[in-house]
Design an enzyme around this catalytic site. Structure first.
Site, PDB file in Angstrom:
ATOM      1  N   GLU A  81       1.103  -1.285   0.134  1.00  0.00           N
ATOM      2  CA  GLU A  81      -0.048  -0.157   0.097  1.00  0.00           C
ATOM      3  C   GLU A  81       0.637   1.473  -0.187  1.00  0.00           C
ATOM      4  OE1 GLU A  81      -4.364  -0.924   2.079  1.00  0.00           O
ATOM      5  OE2 GLU A  81      -2.885  -0.703   3.510  1.00  0.00           O
ATOM      6  N   CYS A  95       3.510   8.525   0.702  1.00  0.00           N
ATOM      7  CA  CYS A  95       3.814   8.021   1.848  1.00  0.00           C
ATOM      8  C   CYS A  95       4.402   6.396   0.716  1.00  0.00           C
ATOM      9  CB  CYS A  95       2.767   8.361   2.842  1.00  0.00           C
ATOM     10  SG  CYS A  95       3.069   7.108   4.150  1.00  0.00           S
ATOM     11  N   CYS A 102       6.265  -6.105   7.491  1.00  0.00           N
ATOM     12  CA  CYS A 102       7.893  -5.827   8.598  1.00  0.00           C
ATOM     13  C   CYS A 102       7.702  -7.039   9.711  1.00  0.00           C
ATOM     14  CB  CYS A 102       6.966  -4.575   9.099  1.00  0.00           C
ATOM     15  SG  CYS A 102       8.626  -3.926   9.478  1.00  0.00           S
ATOM     16  N   CYS A 106       6.666  -4.142  16.156  1.00  0.00           N
ATOM     17  CA  CYS A 106       5.748  -2.771  17.294  1.00  0.00           C
ATOM     18  C   CYS A 106       4.119  -3.131  17.150  1.00  0.00           C
ATOM     19  CB  CYS A 106       5.788  -1.342  16.293  1.00  0.00           C
ATOM     20  SG  CYS A 106       7.951  -1.199  16.142  1.00  0.00           S
ATOM     21  N   CYS A 109       0.845  -0.900  15.240  1.00  0.00           N
ATOM     22  CA  CYS A 109       1.838  -0.822  14.203  1.00  0.00           C
ATOM     23  C   CYS A 109       1.286  -2.114  13.472  1.00  0.00           C
ATOM     24  CB  CYS A 109       2.880  -0.497  13.718  1.00  0.00           C
ATOM     25  SG  CYS A 109       2.977  -0.666  11.249  1.00  0.00           S
ATOM     26  N   GLY A 152       6.793  -1.190   6.303  1.00  0.00           N
ATOM     27  CA  GLY A 152       8.225  -1.762   6.147  1.00  0.00           C
ATOM     28  C   GLY A 152       8.803  -0.627   7.266  1.00  0.00           C
ATOM     29  N   LEU A 208      10.484   7.487  18.030  1.00  0.00           N
ATOM     30  CA  LEU A 208      10.826   7.249  18.869  1.00  0.00           C
ATOM     31  C   LEU A 208       9.853   5.926  20.126  1.00  0.00           C
ATOM     32  CD1 LEU A 208      13.386   8.259  21.064  1.00  0.00           C
ATOM     33  CD2 LEU A 208      11.982  10.121  22.259  1.00  0.00           C
ATOM     34  N   CYS A 324      -0.541   6.324   8.931  1.00  0.00           N
ATOM     35  CA  CYS A 324      -0.166   5.747   9.383  1.00  0.00           C
ATOM     36  C   CYS A 324      -0.171   4.799  10.506  1.00  0.00           C
ATOM     37  CB  CYS A 324       1.023   6.849  10.487  1.00  0.00           C
ATOM     38  SG  CYS A 324       1.812   8.218   9.898  1.00  0.00           S
TER      39      CYS A 324
HETATM   40  N1  SAH Z   1       9.394   1.471   9.898  1.00  0.00           N
HETATM   41  C1  SAH Z   1       9.578   3.155   9.659  1.00  0.00           C
HETATM   42  C2  SAH Z   1       8.350   3.819   8.884  1.00  0.00           C
HETATM   43  C3  SAH Z   1       6.676   3.054   8.508  1.00  0.00           C
HETATM   44  S1  SAH Z   1       5.873   3.159  10.039  1.00  0.00           S
HETATM   45  C4  SAH Z   1       9.290   3.696  11.423  1.00  0.00           C
HETATM   46  O1  SAH Z   1       9.069   2.724  12.501  1.00  0.00           O
HETATM   47  O2  SAH Z   1       9.724   5.078  10.987  1.00  0.00           O
HETATM   48  C5  SAH Z   1       5.594   4.922   9.682  1.00  0.00           C
HETATM   49  C6  SAH Z   1       5.935   5.822  11.277  1.00  0.00           C
HETATM   50  O3  SAH Z   1       4.055   5.624  11.198  1.00  0.00           O
HETATM   51  C7  SAH Z   1       5.934   5.647  12.049  1.00  0.00           C
HETATM   52  O4  SAH Z   1       6.279   6.750  13.039  1.00  0.00           O
HETATM   53  C8  SAH Z   1       5.755   4.509  13.473  1.00  0.00           C
HETATM   54  O5  SAH Z   1       5.908   4.172  14.742  1.00  0.00           O
HETATM   55  C9  SAH Z   1       3.923   5.315  13.057  1.00  0.00           C
HETATM   56  N2  SAH Z   1       2.966   4.878  12.771  1.00  0.00           N
HETATM   57  C10 SAH Z   1       2.800   2.959  12.965  1.00  0.00           C
HETATM   58  N3  SAH Z   1       1.624   2.757  13.666  1.00  0.00           N
HETATM   59  C11 SAH Z   1       1.039   3.849  13.749  1.00  0.00           C
HETATM   60  C12 SAH Z   1      -0.441   4.008  14.775  1.00  0.00           C
HETATM   61  N4  SAH Z   1      -1.090   2.806  14.970  1.00  0.00           N
HETATM   62  N5  SAH Z   1      -0.346   5.277  14.888  1.00  0.00           N
HETATM   63  C13 SAH Z   1       0.140   6.241  14.339  1.00  0.00           C
HETATM   64  N6  SAH Z   1       1.597   5.949  13.978  1.00  0.00           N
HETATM   65  C14 SAH Z   1       1.262   4.818  13.482  1.00  0.00           C
END
Ligand code: SAH
Length: 331
Positions: A81, A95, A102, A106, A109, A152, A208, A324
């Site tokens: 996507e 984006c 991935c 996390c 996510c 990813g 972070l 995100c």
């Molecule tokens: N792996 C990379 C890039 C992809 S995620 C990273 O972690 O930075 C892009 C951003 O979206 C990251 O800051 C991630 O932590 C955030 N993100 C992931 N799940 C989210 C959610 N449910 N709500 C808001 N931001 C989220």
């Protein structure tokens, strides 16, 4: 669409053919070689066979019409996507995804939930930008910014990401300025170190999401390998070398990382002139609850009062699961 095949097909031909072909795909944004009338008919036919320009997709437009999500089907049938975000100030940000799935898991996510399938090839990253560039061209608009914030972890696919960025940035490629390209990483230290040496003007963002290792490890298991102090050390080395600002992302989850204590602890970490902090509201993925608006405001106030450069990011496309962390390649 596999541009590697384009280079292969044109390998034995005069150089100007490649120049013409690149112009056709990156500037004219054609979706069929038949439209590249500068090329001889036989070559157009051969290219349509060897390197078809069609991008298999389905797309979804949000109610507010400020975001469009594309579900792109790759050659092997896997799906990724990508999202187009239309900002009020005429910026059009794409984006992009860097991996199918991935491996980092996390807890907040959606991509993490689906597990890891494979790395994207460089041309599969470029293809995502081309898809939206074609769409925007119909409205006489162009892609202005790229963020690696889709599916990813870009630094776990470093070479393909960098190769894609070079094409996205090249004058005879998509010609998008390096300062308008951002990589977001969980804090893969090897990647930060490598990027520092590239001498590119692109932007770096660090996810972070917690002000201490104990909490960060709970929501981001990879923190065991890349704890906060070591990540920040790598960021500081990067800044000393590149003189570029670094953005930190902090998503706010109700009663998990949005307390007063977290704000104060975060303020201590973030108080550096070249750091800036972006607060993101947690987009629902069925695990946690988003912090209420009032709490986000209070959190931001504390950081502001402590002298941190902080902003709150606008949310996009929740209704089409395009925000995100919501990208999961489902259809
Ligand atoms: N792996 C990379 C890039 C992809 S995620 C990273 O972690 O930075 C892009 C951003 O979206 C990251 O800051 C991630 O932590 C955030 N993100 C992931 N799940 C989210 C959610 N449910 N709500 C808001 N931001 C989220």
């Amino acid at each position: 669409m596999n541009i590697e095949k384009l280079y292969e097909t044109l390998a034995g031909r005069p150089k100007f053919r490649l120049k013409q072909a690149k112009e056709a795909i990156f500037k004219d944004l054609i979706d069929d070689w038949a439209k590249a009338t500068v090329l001889p008919l036989s070559l157009r036919q051969e290219l349509n066979k060897e390197c078809p320009l069609k991008i298999n997709n389905e797309f979804f437009v949000s109610k507010a019409k400020d975001s469009t999500k594309a579900l792109i089907r790759l050659e092997d049938g896997l799906k990724i996507e990508s999202v187009l975000l239309r900002h009020n100030d005429n910026r059009n940000t794409v984006c992009v995804s860097s991996q199918v799935g991935c491996p980092l898991k996390c807890s907040f996510c959606a991509t993490g939930k689906m597990g890891f399938k494979r790395n994207l090839e460089y041309f599969e990253i470029v293809e995502q930008v081309i898809f939206f560039a074609r769409l925007l061209k119909k409205e006489n608009k162009r892609v202005s910014n790229i963020v690696f914030m889709g599916m990813g972890e870009p630094f776990l696919n470093y070479d393909n990401v960098l190769r894609a960025i070079k094409i996205i940035n090249a004058e005879d490629g998509l010609n998008i300025g390096a300062r308008h390209i951002s990589i977001s990483t969980i804090g893969i230290i090897e990647g930060i170190k490598k990027l520092a040496k590239e001498n590119l003007q692109i932007n770096l963002a660090i996810s972070l999401h917690a002000p201490n290792d104990k909490l960060r490890e709970r929501i981001m298991p990879i923190n065991k390998k890349y704890p906060i102090e070591r990540v920040l050390q790598a960021v500081d080395d990067y800044m000393a070398k590149t003189k570029r600002k670094v953005m930190f992302e902090y998503l706010l989850i109700d009663n998990v990382n949005d307390t007063l204590e977290c704000a104060l602890e975060l303020a201590k970490l973030m108080k550096k002139p070249l750091y800036f902090l972006n607060l993101i509201s947690y987009n629902p993925t069925g695990v946690f609850t988003a912090s209420p608006f009032k709490k986000i405001k209070e959190f931001k106030n504390i950081l502001e009062k402590s002298g941190v450069n902080v902003a709150q990011r606008y949310r996009f496309g929740q209704d089409i699961d395009a925000a995100c962390g919501q990208l999961a390649g489902k259809n």
